[in-house]
Design a protein around this motif. Structure first.
Motif, PDB file in Angstrom:
ATOM      1  N   ASN A  91       0.832  -1.211   0.000  1.00  6.49           N
ATOM      2  CA  ASN A  91       0.000   0.000   0.000  1.00  6.49           C
ATOM      3  C   ASN A  91       0.870   1.267   0.000  1.00  6.49           C
ATOM      4  OD1 ASN A  91      -2.354  -1.472  -0.008  1.00  6.49           O
ATOM      5  ND2 ASN A  91      -2.603  -1.425   2.219  1.00  6.49           N
ATOM      6  N   ALA A  92       2.011   1.197   0.674  1.00  2.00           N
ATOM      7  CA  ALA A  92       2.892   2.370   0.726  1.00  2.00           C
ATOM      8  C   ALA A  92       3.551   2.637  -0.631  1.00  2.00           C
ATOM      9  CB  ALA A  92       3.966   2.152   1.793  1.00  2.00           C
ATOM     10  N   ILE A  93       3.800   1.569  -1.404  1.00  2.00           N
ATOM     11  CA  ILE A  93       4.461   1.717  -2.706  1.00  2.00           C
ATOM     12  C   ILE A  93       3.477   2.161  -3.784  1.00  2.00           C
ATOM     13  CG2 ILE A  93       5.703   0.421  -4.511  1.00  2.00           C
ATOM     14  CD1 ILE A  93       6.703  -1.431  -2.246  1.00  2.00           C
ATOM     15  N   GLU A  94       2.177   1.912  -3.557  1.00  2.00           N
ATOM     16  CA  GLU A  94       1.176   2.132  -4.604  1.00  2.00           C
ATOM     17  C   GLU A  94       1.094   3.586  -5.101  1.00  2.00           C
ATOM     18  OE1 GLU A  94      -3.498   0.993  -5.514  1.00  2.00           O
ATOM     19  OE2 GLU A  94      -2.736   0.955  -3.459  1.00  2.00           O
ATOM     20  N   PRO A  95       1.041   4.610  -4.233  1.00  2.00           N
ATOM     21  CA  PRO A  95       0.873   5.987  -4.742  1.00  2.00           C
ATOM     22  C   PRO A  95       1.936   6.413  -5.746  1.00  2.00           C
ATOM     23  CG  PRO A  95       0.409   5.900  -2.392  1.00  2.00           C
ATOM     24  CD  PRO A  95       0.972   4.571  -2.755  1.00  2.00           C
ATOM     25  N   PRO A  96       3.236   6.164  -5.482  1.00  3.17           N
ATOM     26  CA  PRO A  96       4.237   6.567  -6.499  1.00  3.17           C
ATOM     27  C   PRO A  96       4.041   5.848  -7.834  1.00  3.17           C
ATOM     28  CG  PRO A  96       5.304   6.074  -4.402  1.00  3.17           C
ATOM     29  CD  PRO A  96       3.886   5.643  -4.262  1.00  3.17           C
ATOM     30  N   LEU A  97       3.586   4.590  -7.799  1.00  2.00           N
ATOM     31  CA  LEU A  97       3.400   3.844  -9.040  1.00  2.00           C
ATOM     32  C   LEU A  97       2.268   4.428  -9.881  1.00  2.00           C
ATOM     33  CD1 LEU A  97       3.787   0.110  -7.867  1.00  2.00           C
ATOM     34  CD2 LEU A  97       5.430   1.491  -9.138  1.00  2.00           C
ATOM     35  N   ARG A  98       1.274   5.005  -9.234  1.00  4.66           N
ATOM     36  CA  ARG A  98       0.149   5.587  -9.971  1.00  4.66           C
ATOM     37  C   ARG A  98       0.595   6.749 -10.858  1.00  4.66           C
ATOM     38  NH1 ARG A  98      -5.744   5.171  -7.581  1.00  4.66           N
ATOM     39  NH2 ARG A  98      -5.642   3.037  -6.809  1.00  4.66           N
ATOM     40  N   ARG A  99       1.705   7.395 -10.468  1.00  5.51           N
ATOM     41  CA  ARG A  99       2.181   8.557 -11.226  1.00  5.51           C
ATOM     42  C   ARG A  99       3.035   8.149 -12.426  1.00  5.51           C
ATOM     43  NH1 ARG A  99       2.643  10.427  -5.769  1.00  5.51           N
ATOM     44  NH2 ARG A  99       4.855   9.862  -5.673  1.00  5.51           N
ATOM     45  N   LEU A 100       3.378   6.850 -12.531  1.00  5.00           N
ATOM     46  CA  LEU A 100       4.205   6.389 -13.645  1.00  5.00           C
ATOM     47  C   LEU A 100       3.373   6.258 -14.916  1.00  5.00           C
ATOM     48  CD1 LEU A 100       6.320   3.543 -11.964  1.00  5.00           C
ATOM     49  CD2 LEU A 100       6.954   5.935 -12.295  1.00  5.00           C
ATOM     50  N   SER A 101       4.027   6.480 -16.037  1.00  4.27           N
ATOM     51  CA  SER A 101       3.362   6.241 -17.324  1.00  4.27           C
ATOM     52  C   SER A 101       3.295   4.743 -17.580  1.00  4.27           C
ATOM     53  CB  SER A 101       4.142   6.917 -18.450  1.00  4.27           C
ATOM     54  OG  SER A 101       5.416   6.285 -18.604  1.00  4.27           O
ATOM     55  N   ASP A 102       2.535   4.354 -18.615  1.00  9.19           N
ATOM     56  CA  ASP A 102       2.437   2.928 -18.937  1.00  9.19           C
ATOM     57  C   ASP A 102       3.800   2.340 -19.267  1.00  9.19           C
ATOM     58  OD1 ASP A 102      -0.236   3.082 -18.533  1.00  9.19           O
ATOM     59  OD2 ASP A 102      -0.839   2.863 -20.632  1.00  9.19           O
ATOM     60  N   GLU A 103       4.608   3.075 -20.021  1.00 12.32           N
ATOM     61  CA  GLU A 103       5.925   2.571 -20.399  1.00 12.32           C
ATOM     62  C   GLU A 103       6.833   2.423 -19.182  1.00 12.32           C
ATOM     63  OE1 GLU A 103       6.981   1.380 -23.252  1.00 12.32           O
ATOM     64  OE2 GLU A 103       4.915   1.635 -23.959  1.00 12.32           O
ATOM     65  N   GLN A 104       6.748   3.371 -18.268  1.00 10.41           N
ATOM     66  CA  GLN A 104       7.565   3.287 -17.053  1.00 10.41           C
ATOM     67  C   GLN A 104       7.129   2.095 -16.186  1.00 10.41           C
ATOM     68  OE1 GLN A 104       6.781   7.336 -15.728  1.00 10.41           O
ATOM     69  NE2 GLN A 104       8.932   7.911 -16.042  1.00 10.41           N
ATOM     70  N   LEU A 105       5.814   1.861 -16.148  1.00  4.81           N
ATOM     71  CA  LEU A 105       5.321   0.714 -15.367  1.00  4.81           C
ATOM     72  C   LEU A 105       5.770  -0.598 -15.997  1.00  4.81           C
ATOM     73  CD1 LEU A 105       3.602   0.164 -12.827  1.00  4.81           C
ATOM     74  CD2 LEU A 105       1.627  -0.118 -14.344  1.00  4.81           C
ATOM     75  N   LYS A 106       5.724  -0.674 -17.330  1.00  3.13           N
ATOM     76  CA  LYS A 106       6.198  -1.880 -18.017  1.00  3.13           C
ATOM     77  C   LYS A 106       7.684  -2.106 -17.770  1.00  3.13           C
ATOM     78  CE  LYS A 106       2.889  -1.513 -21.849  1.00  3.13           C
ATOM     79  NZ  LYS A 106       2.714  -1.234 -23.297  1.00  3.13           N
ATOM     80  N   GLY A 107       8.440  -1.010 -17.685  1.00  4.66           N
ATOM     81  CA  GLY A 107       9.883  -1.120 -17.474  1.00  4.66           C
ATOM     82  C   GLY A 107      10.266  -1.730 -16.143  1.00  4.66           C
TER      83      GLY A 107
END
Length: 1058
Positions: A91-107
């Motif tokens: 849950n603590a890691i989730e907020p920063p991940l929401r700000r990533l683009s799709d490509e950054q999340l795939k990376g």
């Protein structure tokens, strides 16, 4: 009443009096059926209690306190509490991940793999990986993992079983552990119970994995080897348990490396088994078999079936239902022998006993529409635990042929076992195994004992408010079915959806006839093709207002009954009904497409103007496309086109679809028009289902009726789990008869209950809700579970013997199949040395001098082993020559082992040229010297020299003849590999047959106070050693014979292949 269970206040509208959840309650007046003016009250032997609308605050507080104390004392609660620390990290890691683009999340996937490559472990990246999967699911599926689902994913990753209640999202949970373990690149298998679920999950959950850059494979029945190989090489592979098992067996029957489809040499890494209790426990008694055919005895089955018809139970044979055993009486044996015209049923030259016994078992234990159905002139097995037809399964040991003979069908060939494995042995091959199900806690001891897998109960996201009503017992079947029909009728009048669970096709259709007589609209779901083909559509309707569904255990697993209906399935059905008639004029085959689902009694879905307009437009396009096509569209092609269009709507937005439909092109955009119509119809269906779902919840939710207790509490709990999904209201009721098959099978004494009823009333059809009766029935069910656990435990213990042998044989096959040419040659050299060792060690005693040894027999066996290759060389060698040679060795000491030859004996060919061959010879000598298995004595060194001489002579002769043949090395290695595999497979197949016969034979030894398992282990080990010895000898003889006359041998090989 024995007990009055109050329902939650939200179950019923306040404007109406609260209806009771079961018949016979005096709380609410009820319209009596016209054909039954007097309705007897329930017989209650326990003290009556008055119903209360809701628990008091004091009672609720006490219950909460008791629950908290249970949590403190529960090991499961402590384990779950520990997992909540991981949830907090995710849950603590989730907020920063929401700000990533799709490509950054795939990376992130490549980032995790790089970290693992640098030495980090899966535990180091677990929290981040779970957070990434949660965010990917939110973006691709519109579904975000709940905290309890994160716990479920962690349980799976730890190699445990996650018990999650129905509707808690087990399918979504699997993505967490699958993604994390796929990062290693060694492959993850997600195993489901059928092709439909595997395909659904691969397409649905696969979107998450593909979004994150992983490859997703799917294994389905009918796929070719190339497709299977490509799918097994993916990061995550979805398959069903039977396809996985048969692929493993087929790979271990392959003759060429190119035919392998799994990831060899390590095909198993990590597996998530959906419905793990069904696969490992329910299916655990049925081994997977690959078999050949044997038609030699087919004519005996119809004759034996006629004999069985003439024999009478009691007079000629006795029946034991519990163990499915039949014993012929003396009169029965005499009568059968007289009919068949034989003096002995067990005569080895004219064996009839097996056929007569199988015919009697088919007559007594295998009932049509219960254990099997007949379709298209064939008998198909019905899985009693799932209620589904299994077309690929056949009963072994001649039972299936006996059933075919009983029904007058064409007798299929007897099966000869070629390869076999149980699911327990198959899944033990995984270094890491996990599973998920809704019902496993009752079998936790078995999972721990057999698989070292603890069961962790994952908390529900919302509290479960389902009401499980007391079991009602009846003295007669007639009384039970009457009350079931009345309960269904009452619920139908109320408007509540009802799911009735039955144990067989026969009983489901009997109840259907009862409801038809009362004009109650309903749907039937059982193994008959006309019903089973519409399973998804029937389940989609099962939660709607006024819906009545009668089902076998097919509705027990892999299905969520949504209150108000499943909008996606309803929208698909509306689109098909409006488009199919314009695309194809074919009449759908009820055997493959099923009968249309009944909508009688259900509210009509109101479609908006836009939906109606788009449906009309799509229908017009379909009509013109159909007319423009020169060939007629088949019904299946038309249906597939609609399905592809619906799937397309999941990936293309509504605005894009509208643009494509509006474009002016030469071709009609039929698929786009259908997809757009589906999207708009789906919105109307969602509105309708939501509103109707609220009405159904207010009425009390889904009501589930069980019509019999199963032999396991798990199966009953699966049926109960259909109600109360995701915090919805619901209720369950089991109605059982003392005449049910389970009670007869386990010899329940029901006379006391009948006598009790007769003292109170003359009506035998009255319901019993006594705690004493229910306790005894549940006790019998627990005894049944223990009985079947004992059977499974025994099967596993017996199979463990075969499991060790199977691992050895299959490992040896992979070395031969996948190894290089040197490893294949080395295997042959080891075989030759082992065969020579057996010849020598069987005729010498190292504790006695050589003059006492049987040297003549050694020479004869050695020469016969080599055939034409050795006859000329040793034709003048006598026993005295060998005796003299050994005496010289004893007199002058040990000679040099390099280029060793016995004095006055033929000199081996000089074939050990090159470093590899010389090294191989030295290594064999070292193996002889350190051999701990052979007998030791004063003359051990002389025996070892004798073993080396004859072993080297045989190998050198073989190498010499290969050199003289002038064949290419690749051809030689191909012949060697073919001979090795063919010999091994042939003798392994014979060994399996012998082991199956042995498993049946050792049970008789228990009468002599001998342990059958120990006897099986001892004899099985002896059989296996003999089989390996025969494999080595036949392989060596075949190779030597082949190279002595290659042309003649090729003819023999070709004939054997044919």
């Amino acid at each position: 009443m024995a007990a009055s269970l109050s329902s939650p206040p939200t179950f019923f509208p306040l404007s109406a009096p609260a209806p009771r959840l079961f018949p016979n309650s005096p709380a609410t007046p009820r319209a009596k059926p016209k054909t039954n003016p007097r309705k007897p009250p329930s017989l209650c032997c326990a003290a009556a209690t008055s119903p209360s609308p809701s628990p008091s605050p004091t009672t609720a507080a006490a219950a909460a306190k008791a629950g908290s104390w249970r949590d403190v004392c529960s090991l499961n609660a402590w384990v779950v509490g520990d997992y909540r620390r991981l949830v907090a990290s995710v849950n603590a890691i989730e907020p920063p991940l929401r700000r990533l683009s799709d490509e950054q999340l795939k990376g992130k996937t490549e980032e995790f793999r790089a970290r693992l490559g640098r030495g980090e472990t899966l535990a180091d990246v677990q929290a981040e990986a779970f957070a990434v999967v949660r965010e990917a699911a939110r973006r691709t599926l519109g579904m975000r993992h709940f905290d309890v689902q994160i716990i479920g994913g962690a349980v799976l990753h730890d190699g445990c079983i996650a018990e999650m209640k129905t509707g808690e999202g087990k399918t979504l949970v699997s993505t967490l552990a699958a993604y994390l373990n796929a990062l290693t690149g060694e492959g993850v298998h997600v195993v489901t119970v059928n092709d439909y679920l595997a395909q659904r999950d691969a397409e649905w959950m696969g979107r998450v994995h593909r979004f994150l850059g992983l490859t997703v494979g799917l294994i389905q029945a009918g796929m070719k080897s190339d497709e299977r190989r490509a799918n097994y090489m993916c990061d995550i592979t979805y398959t069903n348990n039977s396809e996985l098992g048969f692929d493993y067996l087929r790979d271990n029957l392959s003759r060429k490396k190119e035919q392998l489809v799994m990831r060899w040499p390590r095909p198993f890494h990590f597996s998530i088994v959906d419905e793990v209790d069904s696969v490992l426990i329910d299916e655990g008694r049925n081994p997977l078999l690959i078999s050949g055919e044997d038609n030699r005895e087919a004519a005996r089955y119809p004759v034996a079936a006629k004999v069985a018809d003439l024999l009478m139970e009691g007079a000629h044979y006795t029946v034991e239902l519990k163990g499915n055993n039949i014993d012929l009486t003396e009169d029965g044996v005499t009568y059968a022998e007289m009919i068949l015209g034989t003096n002995d049923l067990w005569d080895e030259n004219d064996p009839w006993a097996r056929f007569v016994m199988n015919a009697l078992k088919a007559k007594e234990f295998y009932r049509r529409d219960v254990q099997y159905i007949v379709r298209n002139g064939k008998a198909f097995i019905i899985n009693e635990l799932t209620g589904r037809v299994e077309p690929k399964r056949r009963w072994s040991d001649g039972i299936h042929q006996a059933v075919e003979a009983k029904e007058g069908l064409k007798i299929q060939a007897d099966s000869v076992i070629v390869a076999q494995i149980t699911y327990q042995s198959l899944f033990k091959l995984y270094p890491k195994l996990s599973g998920m199900t809704g019902t496993a806690k009752t079998e936790e001891k078995e999972f721990l004992k057999m698989f070292k897998m603890p069961v962790i109960e994952v908390p529900t996201n919302l509290p479960n408010i389902r009401v499980d009503l007391p079991i009602q017992a009846f003295a007669t079947l007639r009384g039970k079915w009457q009350y079931v029909r009345e309960e269904v009728e009452f619920m139908f009048q109320l408007g509540r959806p009802v799911l009735v669970g039955t144990t067989s096709v026969e009983s489901s259709e009997y109840l259907s006839d009862l409801l038809k007589s009362r004009n109650i609209p309903h749907n039937v779901l059982n193994a008959r093709p006309k019903y089973a083909a519409r399973e998804a559509d029937i389940i989609a309707q099962a939660g709607r207002k006024h819906a009545i569904t009668i089902s076998t255990n097919m509705a027990g697993r892999g299905t969520d009954i949504i209150l108000g209906g499943n909008p996606k399935m309803l929208a698909k059905e509306i689109v098909e009904d409006n488009i199919l008639p314009f695309l194809s004029l074919d009449t759908p085959d009820a055997e493959t497409e099923g009968e249309s689902t009944s909508h009688k009694g259900l509210s009509k879905i109101k479609l908006g103007p836009s939906s109606l307009a788009l449906l009309a437009k799509a229908a017009i396009m379909a009509k013109y496309v159909h007319k423009s096509e020169s060939n007629e569209w088949s019904f299946q092609k038309a249906k597939s086109t609609i399905m592809e269009s619906i799937e397309m709507s999941n990936t293309i937005g509504m605005e894009k679809l509208e643009e494509r439909v509006a474009e002016v092109t030469e071709m009609y955009p039929l698929c786009d028009a259908i997809a757009l119509a589906y999207v708009t119809v789906l919105k109307d269906c969602e509105i309708h289902c939501f509103a109707e779902g609220a009405e159904v919840k207010a009425l009390g939710g889904l009501h589930v009726i069980g019509t019999s207790l199963h032999e396991s509490r798990r199966i009953d709990n699966q049926l109960r789990g259909r109600a109360g999904r995701q915090g919805d209201p619901g209720s369950t009721r089991f109605m059982v008869s003392l005449q049910d098959e389970m009670f007869r099978k386990f010899n329940l004494d029901t006379e006391w209950a009948v006598r009790l009823i007769s003292r109170i009333t003359n009506d035998e059809d009255i319901a019993i809700e006594s705690n004493a009766v229910v306790k005894q029935l549940l006790g019998l069910q627990i005894n049944a579970e223990k009985y079947y656990f004992g059977i499974r435990k025994s099967l596993v213990e017996f199979d463990e013997v075969l499991e060790v042998q199977r691992k050895h044989i299959y490992s040896l096959r992979q070395v031969i199949l996948s190894g290089d040419s040197e490893s294949c040659s080395e295997q042959i050299f080891q075989y030759m040395q082992a065969v020579v060792d057996e010849v020598i060690l069987g005729n010498v005693d190292p504790q006695k001098p050589p003059k006492t040894w049987n040297l003549a027999k050694i020479l004869d066996e050695f020469v016969s082993l080599g055939g034409n290759l050795l006859i000329e060389t040793f034709k003048e060698t006598q026993e005295e020559d060998l005796q003299s040679s050994l005496e010289q060795i004893l007199r002058y000491g040990s000679p040099e082992v390099d280029n060793f030859a016995l004095p006055n004996m033929p000199v081996p060919p000089n074939s050990f040229k090159g470093i590899r061959k010389r090294t191989s010879s030295v290594m064999r000598w070292f193996a002889i010297c350190v051999d701990d298995t052979s007998k030791k004595g004063r003359y051990t060194n002389t025996v070892n020299l004798l073993r080396k001489y004859f072993g080297d002579f045989l190998i050198a002769t073989y190498l010499e003849v290969l050199q003289e043949s002038r064949y290419h090395d690749a051809y030689i290695r191909g012949i060697e590999r073919e001979v090795l595999l063919k010999t091994l497979d042939t003798l392994w197949k014979d060994h399996l047959v012998n082991m199956n016969k042995l498993s049946s034979a050792v049970n008789v030894r228990s009468f002599g106070h001998r342990n059958p398992l120990e006897e099986y282990k001892i004899d099985g080990c002896r059989f296996f050693i003999s089989m390996l010895s025969a494999t080595r000898r036949l392989t060596v003889e075949a190779l030597l014979h082949y190279w002595s006359s290659p042309m003649e041998s090729e003819e023999i090989f070709n004939t054997a292949d044919q």
